[in-house]
Design an enzyme around this catalytic site. Structure first.
Site, PDB file in Angstrom:
ATOM      1  N   ASP A   9     -20.587 -18.000  11.657  1.00 13.31           N
ATOM      2  CA  ASP A   9     -20.593 -17.485  13.024  1.00 13.31           C
ATOM      3  C   ASP A   9     -19.150 -17.450  13.534  1.00 13.31           C
ATOM      4  O   ASP A   9     -18.192 -17.636  12.762  1.00 13.31           O
ATOM      5  CB  ASP A   9     -21.557 -18.277  13.927  1.00 13.31           C
ATOM      6  CG  ASP A   9     -21.086 -19.696  14.238  1.00 13.31           C
ATOM      7  OD1 ASP A   9     -19.972 -20.079  13.799  1.00 13.31           O
ATOM      8  OD2 ASP A   9     -21.819 -20.420  14.922  1.00 13.31           O
ATOM      9  N   HIS A  10     -18.991 -17.218  14.838  1.00 14.05           N
ATOM     10  CA  HIS A  10     -17.652 -17.055  15.415  1.00 14.05           C
ATOM     11  C   HIS A  10     -16.771 -18.295  15.246  1.00 14.05           C
ATOM     12  O   HIS A  10     -15.555 -18.184  15.255  1.00 14.05           O
ATOM     13  CB  HIS A  10     -17.770 -16.703  16.907  1.00 14.05           C
ATOM     14  CG  HIS A  10     -18.684 -17.636  17.645  1.00 14.05           C
ATOM     15  ND1 HIS A  10     -20.061 -17.531  17.571  1.00 14.05           N
ATOM     16  CD2 HIS A  10     -18.435 -18.713  18.414  1.00 14.05           C
ATOM     17  CE1 HIS A  10     -20.603 -18.505  18.288  1.00 14.05           C
ATOM     18  NE2 HIS A  10     -19.645 -19.240  18.801  1.00 14.05           N
ATOM     19  N   CYS A  66     -20.869 -23.016  10.267  1.00 13.88           N
ATOM     20  CA  CYS A  66     -20.932 -22.911  11.726  1.00 13.88           C
ATOM     21  C   CYS A  66     -20.155 -24.112  12.271  1.00 13.88           C
ATOM     22  O   CYS A  66     -19.531 -24.841  11.493  1.00 13.88           O
ATOM     23  CB  CYS A  66     -22.361 -22.821  12.253  1.00 13.88           C
ATOM     24  SG  CYS A  66     -23.385 -24.284  12.015  1.00 13.88           S
ATOM     25  N   GLY A  67     -20.183 -24.324  13.570  1.00 15.63           N
ATOM     26  CA  GLY A  67     -19.347 -25.368  14.159  1.00 15.63           C
ATOM     27  C   GLY A  67     -19.618 -26.738  13.556  1.00 15.63           C
ATOM     28  O   GLY A  67     -18.722 -27.393  13.022  1.00 15.63           O
ATOM     29  N   THR A  68     -20.863 -27.177  13.634  1.00 17.11           N
ATOM     30  CA  THR A  68     -21.240 -28.492  13.106  1.00 17.11           C
ATOM     31  C   THR A  68     -21.859 -28.412  11.717  1.00 17.11           C
ATOM     32  O   THR A  68     -21.992 -29.434  11.042  1.00 17.11           O
ATOM     33  CB  THR A  68     -22.309 -29.128  14.010  1.00 17.11           C
ATOM     34  OG1 THR A  68     -23.429 -28.225  14.071  1.00 17.11           O
ATOM     35  CG2 THR A  68     -21.777 -29.381  15.419  1.00 17.11           C
ATOM     36  N   GLY A  69     -22.313 -27.233  11.344  1.00 22.90           N
ATOM     37  CA  GLY A  69     -23.101 -27.073  10.110  1.00 22.90           C
ATOM     38  C   GLY A  69     -24.583 -27.305  10.341  1.00 22.90           C
ATOM     39  O   GLY A  69     -25.399 -27.031   9.452  1.00 22.90           O
ATOM     40  N   GLY A  71     -26.822 -26.057  12.856  1.00 23.03           N
ATOM     41  CA  GLY A  71     -27.679 -24.898  13.146  1.00 23.03           C
ATOM     42  C   GLY A  71     -27.968 -24.096  11.894  1.00 23.03           C
ATOM     43  O   GLY A  71     -29.125 -23.709  11.630  1.00 23.03           O
ATOM     44  N   HIS A  99     -28.557 -34.201  -7.720  1.00 25.67           N
ATOM     45  CA  HIS A  99     -29.893 -34.706  -7.383  1.00 25.67           C
ATOM     46  C   HIS A  99     -30.790 -33.641  -6.740  1.00 25.67           C
ATOM     47  O   HIS A  99     -32.001 -33.653  -6.964  1.00 25.67           O
ATOM     48  CB  HIS A  99     -29.791 -35.861  -6.376  1.00 25.67           C
ATOM     49  CG  HIS A  99     -29.284 -37.127  -6.971  1.00 25.67           C
ATOM     50  ND1 HIS A  99     -29.453 -38.355  -6.371  1.00 25.67           N
ATOM     51  CD2 HIS A  99     -28.590 -37.365  -8.117  1.00 25.67           C
ATOM     52  CE1 HIS A  99     -28.900 -39.296  -7.109  1.00 25.67           C
ATOM     53  NE2 HIS A  99     -28.353 -38.726  -8.181  1.00 25.67           N
ATOM     54  N   ASN A 100     -30.206 -32.785  -5.905  1.00 24.81           N
ATOM     55  CA  ASN A 100     -31.024 -31.868  -5.086  1.00 24.81           C
ATOM     56  C   ASN A 100     -30.990 -30.425  -5.567  1.00 24.81           C
ATOM     57  O   ASN A 100     -31.637 -29.571  -4.960  1.00 24.81           O
ATOM     58  CB  ASN A 100     -30.572 -31.901  -3.614  1.00 24.81           C
ATOM     59  CG  ASN A 100     -30.420 -33.301  -3.067  1.00 24.81           C
ATOM     60  OD1 ASN A 100     -29.360 -33.686  -2.602  1.00 24.81           O
ATOM     61  ND2 ASN A 100     -31.485 -34.084  -3.128  1.00 24.81           N
ATOM     62  N   ARG A 110     -15.967 -27.085  12.887  1.00 25.94           N
ATOM     63  CA  ARG A 110     -15.386 -27.776  14.041  1.00 25.94           C
ATOM     64  C   ARG A 110     -15.476 -29.290  13.935  1.00 25.94           C
ATOM     65  O   ARG A 110     -15.216 -29.984  14.901  1.00 25.94           O
ATOM     66  CB  ARG A 110     -16.114 -27.341  15.316  1.00 25.94           C
ATOM     67  CG  ARG A 110     -15.782 -25.942  15.768  1.00 25.94           C
ATOM     68  CD  ARG A 110     -16.521 -25.639  17.055  1.00 25.94           C
ATOM     69  NE  ARG A 110     -16.187 -24.314  17.551  1.00 25.94           N
ATOM     70  CZ  ARG A 110     -17.016 -23.542  18.235  1.00 25.94           C
ATOM     71  NH1 ARG A 110     -18.238 -23.962  18.517  1.00 25.94           N
ATOM     72  NH2 ARG A 110     -16.622 -22.361  18.657  1.00 25.94           N
ATOM     73  N   ARG A 134     -37.407 -36.811 -12.277  1.00 29.45           N
ATOM     74  CA  ARG A 134     -37.645 -37.419 -10.939  1.00 29.45           C
ATOM     75  C   ARG A 134     -37.135 -36.513  -9.843  1.00 29.45           C
ATOM     76  O   ARG A 134     -37.786 -36.281  -8.819  1.00 29.45           O
ATOM     77  CB  ARG A 134     -36.861 -38.743 -10.795  1.00 29.45           C
ATOM     78  CG  ARG A 134     -37.457 -39.942 -11.409  1.00 29.45           C
ATOM     79  CD  ARG A 134     -36.511 -41.117 -11.222  1.00 29.45           C
ATOM     80  NE  ARG A 134     -35.134 -40.748 -11.598  1.00 29.45           N
ATOM     81  CZ  ARG A 134     -34.038 -41.339 -11.138  1.00 29.45           C
ATOM     82  NH1 ARG A 134     -34.115 -42.313 -10.277  1.00 29.45           N
ATOM     83  NH2 ARG A 134     -32.839 -40.943 -11.546  1.00 29.45           N
ATOM     84  N   HIS A 135     -35.909 -35.999 -10.058  1.00 28.91           N
ATOM     85  CA  HIS A 135     -35.315 -35.126  -9.040  1.00 28.91           C
ATOM     86  C   HIS A 135     -36.056 -33.791  -8.978  1.00 28.91           C
ATOM     87  O   HIS A 135     -36.280 -33.242  -7.902  1.00 28.91           O
ATOM     88  CB  HIS A 135     -33.830 -34.924  -9.319  1.00 28.91           C
ATOM     89  CG  HIS A 135     -33.040 -36.196  -9.212  1.00 28.91           C
ATOM     90  ND1 HIS A 135     -33.183 -37.060  -8.154  1.00 28.91           N
ATOM     91  CD2 HIS A 135     -32.114 -36.748 -10.036  1.00 28.91           C
ATOM     92  CE1 HIS A 135     -32.384 -38.096  -8.324  1.00 28.91           C
ATOM     93  NE2 HIS A 135     -31.725 -37.935  -9.466  1.00 28.91           N
ATOM     94  N   ARG A 138     -39.245 -34.051  -6.963  1.00 23.23           N
ATOM     95  CA  ARG A 138     -38.991 -34.079  -5.511  1.00 23.23           C
ATOM     96  C   ARG A 138     -38.631 -32.687  -4.994  1.00 23.23           C
ATOM     97  O   ARG A 138     -39.052 -32.287  -3.899  1.00 23.23           O
ATOM     98  CB  ARG A 138     -37.878 -35.092  -5.208  1.00 23.23           C
ATOM     99  CG  ARG A 138     -38.328 -36.509  -5.515  1.00 23.23           C
ATOM    100  CD  ARG A 138     -37.179 -37.484  -5.651  1.00 23.23           C
ATOM    101  NE  ARG A 138     -37.671 -38.767  -6.137  1.00 23.23           N
ATOM    102  CZ  ARG A 138     -36.901 -39.701  -6.693  1.00 23.23           C
ATOM    103  NH1 ARG A 138     -35.607 -39.492  -6.841  1.00 23.23           N
ATOM    104  NH2 ARG A 138     -37.428 -40.835  -7.099  1.00 23.23           N
TER     105      ARG A 138
HETATM  106  C1  RB5 Z   1     -21.621 -22.207  18.318  1.00 25.08           C
HETATM  107  O1  RB5 Z   1     -20.911 -22.475  19.456  1.00 25.08           O
HETATM  108  C2  RB5 Z   1     -22.192 -23.483  17.719  1.00 25.08           C
HETATM  109  O2  RB5 Z   1     -23.292 -23.893  18.445  1.00 25.08           O
HETATM  110  C3  RB5 Z   1     -22.562 -23.245  16.277  1.00 25.08           C
HETATM  111  O3  RB5 Z   1     -21.422 -22.874  15.563  1.00 25.08           O
HETATM  112  C4  RB5 Z   1     -23.149 -24.415  15.507  1.00 25.08           C
HETATM  113  O4  RB5 Z   1     -22.342 -25.548  15.607  1.00 25.08           O
HETATM  114  C5  RB5 Z   1     -24.557 -24.716  15.736  1.00 25.08           C
HETATM  115  O5  RB5 Z   1     -25.161 -25.593  15.135  1.00 25.08           O
END
Ligand code: RB5
Length: 148
Positions: A9-10, A66-69, A71, A99-100, A110, A134-135, A138
């Protein structure tokens, strides 16, 4: 098959460009499903494009940013056959493969990671699945529990 679908994303344009360079340097073909603009967009739309490419076999694996990964992870893991791993260290990336049998890596643009993000991606690309029953058992259960 050496095609990788990548989507961001942005928040992840700069990181995406850095990782595309790494992937291409490794001789991989990259399909860019993400935005190249800083204008705000919705991560679920991008995640769907990447997971569809992996699920349909148009790409061997996917990379989501994405920002946190978070979403991107929520969206990707709903789809049957997708195992999207949010990775913040080389160790986690290697275990996500071993494993996965992760077929999508999710990276935060971010948030801090323990290791350089290029090293995290390389560890994920280079580590094979263990093939341990095992893996595998699962992983089969995850697939049964996912949406089609
Ligand atoms: C976008 O601002 C932010 O919400 C997105 O990048 C992400 O972190 C969502 O999980």
């Amino acid at each position: 098959m050496n095609t990788i679908a990548i989507g961001n994303d942005h928040s992840g344009v700069a990181l995406k460009n850095k990782l595309v360079a790494l992937l291409e340097k490794r001789g991989l073909t990259v399909v860019n499903c993400g935005t190249d603009s800083d204008a705000s967009c919705d991560y679920p739309d991008i995640a769907q494009k990447v997971v569809a490419a992996v699920a349909d076999g148009r790409a061997a694996r996917g990379v989501l940013i994405c920002g946190t990964g978070l979403g991107m992870s929520y969206v990707a893991n709903r789809r049957r056959g997708i195992r999207a791993a949010l990775c913040w260290s080389q160790e986690v990336a290697a275990l996500a493969r071993e494993h996965n049998d992760s077929n999508v890596i999710v990276l935060p643009a971010r948030a801090q990671t323990l290791d350089p993000v290029e090293d995290i991606l390389s560890a994920w690309l280079d580590t094979p699945f263990s093939n341990d029953p095992r893996h595998q058992r699962r992983i089969n259960k995850i697939e049964e529990q996912q949406n089609a």
